[in-house]
Scaffold this motif. Sequence first.
Motif, PDB file in Angstrom:
ATOM      1  N   GLU A  74      59.135  13.814  56.376  1.00 50.50           N
ATOM      2  CA  GLU A  74      59.161  15.004  57.214  1.00 50.50           C
ATOM      3  C   GLU A  74      60.473  15.766  57.072  1.00 50.50           C
ATOM      4  O   GLU A  74      60.493  16.980  56.922  1.00 50.50           O
ATOM      5  CB  GLU A  74      58.957  14.609  58.670  1.00 50.50           C
ATOM      6  N   GLY A  75      61.587  15.067  57.124  1.00 51.93           N
ATOM      7  CA  GLY A  75      62.881  15.733  57.166  1.00 51.93           C
ATOM      8  C   GLY A  75      63.624  15.819  55.859  1.00 51.93           C
ATOM      9  O   GLY A  75      64.563  16.584  55.716  1.00 51.93           O
ATOM     10  N   ALA A  76      63.231  15.025  54.882  1.00 50.03           N
ATOM     11  CA  ALA A  76      63.971  14.973  53.621  1.00 50.03           C
ATOM     12  C   ALA A  76      63.019  15.121  52.437  1.00 50.03           C
ATOM     13  O   ALA A  76      62.978  14.297  51.532  1.00 50.03           O
ATOM     14  CB  ALA A  76      64.755  13.674  53.525  1.00 50.03           C
ATOM     15  N   SER A  77      62.263  16.197  52.448  1.00 46.23           N
ATOM     16  CA  SER A  77      61.280  16.412  51.370  1.00 46.23           C
ATOM     17  C   SER A  77      61.944  16.508  50.005  1.00 46.23           C
ATOM     18  O   SER A  77      61.293  16.289  48.981  1.00 46.23           O
ATOM     19  CB  SER A  77      60.458  17.663  51.661  1.00 46.23           C
ATOM     20  N   PHE A  78      63.262  16.800  49.989  1.00 49.92           N
ATOM     21  CA  PHE A  78      63.981  16.872  48.714  1.00 49.92           C
ATOM     22  C   PHE A  78      64.028  15.528  47.990  1.00 49.92           C
ATOM     23  O   PHE A  78      64.365  15.472  46.819  1.00 49.92           O
ATOM     24  CB  PHE A  78      65.401  17.419  48.918  1.00 49.92           C
ATOM     25  N   LEU A  79      63.674  14.438  48.686  1.00 49.11           N
ATOM     26  CA  LEU A  79      63.660  13.128  48.044  1.00 49.11           C
ATOM     27  C   LEU A  79      62.444  12.937  47.146  1.00 49.11           C
ATOM     28  O   LEU A  79      62.451  12.078  46.273  1.00 49.11           O
ATOM     29  CB  LEU A  79      63.678  12.013  49.096  1.00 49.11           C
ATOM     30  N   TRP A  80      61.402  13.727  47.403  1.00 50.09           N
ATOM     31  CA  TRP A  80      60.165  13.565  46.638  1.00 50.09           C
ATOM     32  C   TRP A  80      59.957  14.694  45.702  1.00 50.09           C
ATOM     33  O   TRP A  80      59.826  15.740  45.743  1.00 50.09           O
ATOM     34  CB  TRP A  80      58.976  13.435  47.600  1.00 50.09           C
TER      35      TRP A  80
END
Length: 80
Positions: A74-80
Amino acid sequence: FNKVIDDIGVKADTCVMFEDSIKNVVAAKSMGMKTVFVRGRDPEQGLQEDKDSGKTVKVIDCACDCLTIENLKEGASFLW
């Protein structure tokens, strides 16, 4: 942080720092890292006053009260 990045041979802007210390988050951000701040109960954690403008600024990319896959998606979509 520089030593670790140098030792593993990556660039800071390809790294993500998971941290519960705002001081370390600020250091990681200054190097160009993405940051995930694991905060406590204080809603002001993750905010800091900008020295030049005096305004409060967000110094994190994501803040989680608890590290779960759901919170990170939810909060760290930059990880995917």
